[in-house]
Every structure is written in C-alpha cells, then in structure tokens.
Design a protein around this motif. Sequence first.
Motif, PDB file in Angstrom:
ATOM      1  N   ASP A  73       0.804  -1.220   0.000  1.00 33.57           N
ATOM      2  CA  ASP A  73       0.000   0.000   0.000  1.00 33.57           C
ATOM      3  C   ASP A  73       0.838   1.271   0.000  1.00 33.57           C
ATOM      4  OD1 ASP A  73      -2.468  -1.407   0.075  1.00 33.57           O
ATOM      5  OD2 ASP A  73      -2.154  -1.785   2.206  1.00 33.57           O
ATOM      6  N   PHE A  74       2.161   1.136   0.129  1.00 32.83           N
ATOM      7  CA  PHE A  74       3.030   2.308   0.097  1.00 32.83           C
ATOM      8  C   PHE A  74       3.536   2.614  -1.319  1.00 32.83           C
ATOM      9  CE2 PHE A  74       3.125   1.196   4.548  1.00 32.83           C
ATOM     10  CZ  PHE A  74       3.201   2.417   5.186  1.00 32.83           C
ATOM     11  N   VAL A  75       3.376   1.693  -2.235  1.00 30.99           N
ATOM     12  CA  VAL A  75       3.986   1.848  -3.559  1.00 30.99           C
ATOM     13  C   VAL A  75       3.370   3.007  -4.332  1.00 30.99           C
ATOM     14  CG1 VAL A  75       4.408   0.729  -5.773  1.00 30.99           C
ATOM     15  CG2 VAL A  75       4.652  -0.578  -3.656  1.00 30.99           C
ATOM     16  N   MET A  76       2.045   3.030  -4.451  1.00 30.94           N
ATOM     17  CA  MET A  76       1.387   4.083  -5.216  1.00 30.94           C
ATOM     18  C   MET A  76       1.674   5.477  -4.664  1.00 30.94           C
ATOM     19  SD  MET A  76      -0.468   5.194  -7.676  1.00 30.94           S
ATOM     20  CE  MET A  76      -1.298   3.791  -8.416  1.00 30.94           C
ATOM     21  N   PRO A  77       1.534   5.710  -3.342  1.00 34.22           N
ATOM     22  CA  PRO A  77       1.874   7.044  -2.829  1.00 34.22           C
ATOM     23  C   PRO A  77       3.321   7.438  -3.090  1.00 34.22           C
ATOM     24  CG  PRO A  77       0.620   5.809  -1.211  1.00 34.22           C
ATOM     25  CD  PRO A  77       0.976   4.849  -2.289  1.00 34.22           C
ATOM     26  N   TYR A  78       4.239   6.468  -3.056  1.00 35.30           N
ATOM     27  CA  TYR A  78       5.630   6.783  -3.343  1.00 35.30           C
ATOM     28  C   TYR A  78       5.788   7.305  -4.766  1.00 35.30           C
ATOM     29  CZ  TYR A  78       7.422   4.681   0.972  1.00 35.30           C
ATOM     30  OH  TYR A  78       7.719   4.405   2.283  1.00 35.30           O
ATOM     31  N   PHE A  79       5.140   6.656  -5.720  1.00 36.16           N
ATOM     32  CA  PHE A  79       5.224   7.113  -7.107  1.00 36.16           C
ATOM     33  C   PHE A  79       4.639   8.516  -7.260  1.00 36.16           C
ATOM     34  CE2 PHE A  79       5.614   2.566  -8.583  1.00 36.16           C
ATOM     35  CZ  PHE A  79       6.848   2.740  -9.189  1.00 36.16           C
ATOM     36  N   LEU A  80       3.491   8.754  -6.653  1.00 34.75           N
ATOM     37  CA  LEU A  80       2.850  10.065  -6.760  1.00 34.75           C
ATOM     38  C   LEU A  80       3.706  11.144  -6.100  1.00 34.75           C
ATOM     39  CD1 LEU A  80      -0.793   8.939  -5.938  1.00 34.75           C
ATOM     40  CD2 LEU A  80       0.018   9.794  -8.150  1.00 34.75           C
ATOM     41  N   PHE A  81       4.302  10.823  -4.977  1.00 39.04           N
ATOM     42  CA  PHE A  81       5.183  11.762  -4.281  1.00 39.04           C
ATOM     43  C   PHE A  81       6.398  12.098  -5.155  1.00 39.04           C
ATOM     44  CE2 PHE A  81       8.867  12.519  -1.599  1.00 39.04           C
ATOM     45  CZ  PHE A  81       8.418  13.471  -0.696  1.00 39.04           C
ATOM     46  N   ILE A  82       6.996  11.085  -5.752  1.00 37.26           N
ATOM     47  CA  ILE A  82       8.174  11.291  -6.605  1.00 37.26           C
ATOM     48  C   ILE A  82       7.823  12.158  -7.813  1.00 37.26           C
ATOM     49  CG2 ILE A  82       9.795  10.089  -8.142  1.00 37.26           C
ATOM     50  CD1 ILE A  82       9.700   7.755  -6.113  1.00 37.26           C
ATOM     51  N   VAL A  83       6.613  11.977  -8.350  1.00 34.87           N
ATOM     52  CA  VAL A  83       6.164  12.828  -9.456  1.00 34.87           C
ATOM     53  C   VAL A  83       6.215  14.291  -9.044  1.00 34.87           C
ATOM     54  CG1 VAL A  83       4.107  13.517 -10.754  1.00 34.87           C
ATOM     55  CG2 VAL A  83       4.771  11.119 -10.669  1.00 34.87           C
ATOM     56  N   GLY A  84       5.714  14.597  -7.853  1.00 34.09           N
ATOM     57  CA  GLY A  84       5.720  15.977  -7.387  1.00 34.09           C
ATOM     58  C   GLY A  84       7.121  16.536  -7.221  1.00 34.09           C
ATOM     59  N   VAL A  85       8.020  15.771  -6.608  1.00 32.78           N
ATOM     60  CA  VAL A  85       9.399  16.222  -6.437  1.00 32.78           C
ATOM     61  C   VAL A  85      10.054  16.493  -7.793  1.00 32.78           C
ATOM     62  CG1 VAL A  85      11.662  15.637  -5.502  1.00 32.78           C
ATOM     63  CG2 VAL A  85       9.600  14.938  -4.273  1.00 32.78           C
ATOM     64  N   SER A  86       9.859  15.577  -8.725  1.00 32.47           N
ATOM     65  CA  SER A  86      10.469  15.712 -10.049  1.00 32.47           C
ATOM     66  C   SER A  86       9.954  16.941 -10.782  1.00 32.47           C
ATOM     67  CB  SER A  86      10.196  14.453 -10.880  1.00 32.47           C
ATOM     68  OG  SER A  86      10.701  13.303 -10.247  1.00 32.47           O
ATOM     69  N   LEU A  87       8.654  17.232 -10.661  1.00 36.51           N
ATOM     70  CA  LEU A  87       8.084  18.386 -11.361  1.00 36.51           C
ATOM     71  C   LEU A  87       8.589  19.692 -10.773  1.00 36.51           C
ATOM     72  CD1 LEU A  87       4.423  17.170 -11.905  1.00 36.51           C
ATOM     73  CD2 LEU A  87       6.136  17.618 -13.659  1.00 36.51           C
ATOM     74  N   ALA A  88       8.833  19.734  -9.471  1.00 39.47           N
ATOM     75  CA  ALA A  88       9.408  20.948  -8.885  1.00 39.47           C
ATOM     76  C   ALA A  88      10.784  21.233  -9.459  1.00 39.47           C
ATOM     77  CB  ALA A  88       9.477  20.801  -7.365  1.00 39.47           C
ATOM     78  N   LEU A  89      11.536  20.189  -9.756  1.00 40.88           N
ATOM     79  CA  LEU A  89      12.851  20.365 -10.375  1.00 40.88           C
ATOM     80  C   LEU A  89      12.733  20.695 -11.859  1.00 40.88           C
ATOM     81  CD1 LEU A  89      14.716  17.340  -8.700  1.00 40.88           C
ATOM     82  CD2 LEU A  89      14.676  19.730  -7.970  1.00 40.88           C
ATOM     83  N   ALA A  90      11.753  20.081 -12.517  1.00 39.26           N
ATOM     84  CA  ALA A  90      11.597  20.293 -13.961  1.00 39.26           C
ATOM     85  C   ALA A  90      11.087  21.690 -14.286  1.00 39.26           C
ATOM     86  CB  ALA A  90      10.649  19.242 -14.534  1.00 39.26           C
ATOM     87  N   TYR A  91      10.264  22.258 -13.410  1.00 41.32           N
ATOM     88  CA  TYR A  91       9.672  23.576 -13.660  1.00 41.32           C
ATOM     89  C   TYR A  91      10.278  24.633 -12.740  1.00 41.32           C
ATOM     90  CZ  TYR A  91       6.147  21.174 -16.462  1.00 41.32           C
ATOM     91  OH  TYR A  91       5.507  20.421 -17.418  1.00 41.32           O
ATOM     92  N   LYS A  92      11.597  24.581 -12.587  1.00 36.07           N
ATOM     93  CA  LYS A  92      12.259  25.590 -11.764  1.00 36.07           C
ATOM     94  C   LYS A  92      12.000  26.994 -12.312  1.00 36.07           C
ATOM     95  CE  LYS A  92      16.410  23.771 -12.028  1.00 36.07           C
ATOM     96  NZ  LYS A  92      16.432  22.343 -12.379  1.00 36.07           N
ATOM     97  N   ARG A  93      11.956  27.073 -13.641  1.00 36.56           N
ATOM     98  CA  ARG A  93      11.669  28.359 -14.274  1.00 36.56           C
ATOM     99  C   ARG A  93      10.770  28.106 -15.476  1.00 36.56           C
ATOM    100  NH1 ARG A  93      15.868  32.403 -17.387  1.00 36.56           N
ATOM    101  NH2 ARG A  93      14.460  34.194 -17.570  1.00 36.56           N
ATOM    102  N   VAL A  94       9.661  28.777 -15.536  1.00 37.74           N
ATOM    103  CA  VAL A  94       8.721  28.636 -16.640  1.00 37.74           C
ATOM    104  C   VAL A  94       8.635  29.965 -17.373  1.00 37.74           C
ATOM    105  CG1 VAL A  94       6.346  28.108 -17.289  1.00 37.74           C
ATOM    106  CG2 VAL A  94       7.409  26.892 -15.377  1.00 37.74           C
ATOM    107  N   THR A  95       9.097  30.000 -18.605  1.00 35.45           N
ATOM    108  CA  THR A  95       9.085  31.234 -19.391  1.00 35.45           C
ATOM    109  C   THR A  95       7.820  31.382 -20.216  1.00 35.45           C
ATOM    110  OG1 THR A  95      10.303  30.099 -21.155  1.00 35.45           O
ATOM    111  CG2 THR A  95      11.601  31.307 -19.522  1.00 35.45           C
ATOM    112  N   ASN A  96       7.214  30.262 -20.611  1.00 36.82           N
ATOM    113  CA  ASN A  96       5.999  30.283 -21.421  1.00 36.82           C
ATOM    114  C   ASN A  96       4.999  29.314 -20.801  1.00 36.82           C
ATOM    115  OD1 ASN A  96       3.982  29.883 -23.423  1.00 36.82           O
ATOM    116  ND2 ASN A  96       5.403  30.530 -25.019  1.00 36.82           N
TER     117      ASN A  96
END
Length: 427
Positions: A73-96
């Motif tokens: 039951d911890f697997v799905m939340p881990y994936f969703l959590f990692i998605v959020g961390v990764s997106l914060a790094l991917a969208y450090k700066r949004v120009t458009n």
Amino acid sequence: MADHHQLVPLIKPADADEDEANSLRRIRRTNARLASLDVFRGLSVLLMIFVDYAGPLFPLVAHSPWNGVSLADFVMPYFLFIVGVSLALAYKRVTNRLQATCKALQRTAELFLFGVLLQGGYFHGTTSLTFGVDIESIRCLGILQRISVGYMVAALCEIWLTSRKEGESTFFKGYYLHGCFAFALAAIYLGLLYGLYVPDWQFRAPDSTSSSLLDNDHIFYKVKCGVRGDLGPACNSARMIDRRILGLNHLYRMPAYKNLEVCTGSDNFQVLKDAPPWCHAPFDPEGILSSFPAAITSIIGLHYGHVLVRLESHQGRLFHWLLFSVPLFCAGLILNYLGMPLNKSLYSMSYMLLTSASAGITLSVLYIVVDIYGYRRLTYVLEWMGIHSLSLFILVSSNLAVIFIQGFYWVSPENNIIHWIISLVRR
C-alpha cells in the motif's frame, strides 16, 4: 533552464572572483541529477514488482483487503510523491506558461493511454497466452492513469499557481496557492465521501452455477445501502460515483477486498457462493473520487522539491523535510485514531497523510546515504531502475516480460518456465 540565482539564498562574499566561483558551483550542483531521487524511484519499482509477484504467496506484503496498510500500500503514494518532487525540479523556471501547459497535458495523455493499453485488459496476464479486449468491458483506470492525474495536477499547480517574484524569503509566500488548492481538493473529497447519499443498487455477474435468478447466464445481485458517509466496501460513495460515471463493466474485477474472510472464507482465491452480494462486484481502487487525495500526494511532493530548489545546504534540506514529514505522519495517525481509517482503496485522508510523510522520510534517508555520504555503488541497481522506471513498468509490472518468457513452451503451453516456477513455490 532555471535562473539559478533565484533558486538558492544569495551570499555576497567580499571577493568578486570567489562569488563567481561559488555561483558556478551552485549551478553545477543544481543541474546535477539527484541520485537519491532516482534511487527512490527504483526502490518503488522494485517494491511494486516484489508485491505483485510475492503478494499471492505471502499475504502479509499484499494489499490490505480494506482498512489498514501493508507494504504494497506504500507503492502508489511513493510514485505520486516522486512525481511531485520531479516536477518541482523540472519547472524551476517557466518562461511560457501556455507551452509548458501543452507539454504537461501531452505527457498526461501519453501516460493515461499507456495505462489503458497495459491494464485495460488487452493483455490477459500469466494465465493465458491470448490477448485482446472487448471495448465494452475495458478497464478505464489503473496505476499509470492515476499517476497521470497526479502529474497533471502537480504540473498545472507548478506552472500557474507559483509566484516567482524575486526576493521571497520563505517557501510559503511563493507556494501558498498550492496549499489552498490542496485544501480545496481535500474539502471536495471529504464532502462527496461523507455527504453523498448512496441508495440500494444492483448488478449482474456471470455465474451460471448459482441457483439465483438467471438471465443469459448472469446472476442479479442486490446490495442494500440507503446510507450516507459509509466507509465500507459495499456502500461507499466512491464506488457509486465510479459505477454511475464509468459503469461496472469498466472497473477492476479483482479488488483486494475480495480477500476479506467474509468473501472468501479460508480460500483466498475464490469468492464463496453465499458471500455478501458486493463481494462479487468489481471495484476500482484507482477510482475517480480517490484520485482527489492522490493528487494531493503529488502536491506534497512539490513542496519537497521546492526545498531542493530553494535551499543549498544538506542540513537545511533535511531540516525542512523532517519538519514537514513528522507532523504529517502524526496527523495521519491521529485521524486514524479518530475514526478515519487508513484505507488505500478509498485513499482516505489519514492514509494520504501517513504515506506521504513516509515517502518524505524515505527520501530523507536515501538523500543522506546517497547524496551526502555518496554510497552510490551500493544503490547502483536501484538508481538504474529509477532512471528506466517506465520501461521496467511496461515490461515487468504489466507482465509483458513474463508473457514473453511464457510464450516459449514444450509441447503444451502449460509446460513453460513460469508455470514451473509457480508450481514449485506453491508446493
């Protein structure tokens, strides 16, 4: 690319050359791939593979039938959590923002369609060498579909609800709208879960061996509800929403609650004929209503990613992560004690808080081991799995690799190495 001078606290040493050197070091550090995040993603993939194949043999690691949590039951939340961390790094700066939104929606659609293909019933699993699915009974939701929803919500939050003004000294000033949106999702979820009236309902199930009323080899079952705010498997509003919007034929046919003793007795593989009617009905643990708190998990992951982006020191990052994780964990336990049970199938708020905190603590531990102390050789396999997580999911977790191996048999399809291994383990 990000404007790195906006991502870390500005320090002004007296020497200009030293200032430039420090800036370059910060840029290199920010651009470097976070090894612990890849290891965490690989660990989640490994756990998913383990519980998928070991769960039927070792019930303690399989999904909890209803209330409570187990390793799976911890697997799905881990994936969703990692998605959020990764997106914060991917969208450090949004120009458009419009362009970034289009790319995020495209990625969401790709993940969702992959999920429908892999888990919609097209591949018949390890017990059959055939494939194909009736469109009228294809499963609409699943693991990748839920991840795609979390991805979409977190990406849109980061693109549109983030204030990127210079000089902000705290995280909350720039990201408070994320919290407001998360609270709104929680309020909608709780309002629908506890506020919707669930009437009696009926369905048909294919079972021609029963003495019940038959119509074209289907049995009519009736479930008595007439309640509001029920959190049991029979009369919860999440089930009613999925049933009315998606239809019973498009839900998951082997939900974990069929392993409850009331449904199977001592046999964990076959539902009893005299079991309650709802035991025979499909139910999707990745349903519509439970996707609301699931998306909050990805928003929580965004905050941990913001800490990575805004803070440079290891000590500062770990302090903020634990400062956030411990209260979330305690809040999950308190809600469970107050009567909101830990429930993965409904993705209850207590479950969301506790598993999100667990993900934050796990990331902190891996960050210490991998990124601070540099024990990357010990975790190289997990890091590689994390980098290639989607490919591994497609090949292994959706049984494609197993189906491929099983396709080579001796004389009869049953004489294959997969069938031999399963027979050996079950002895």
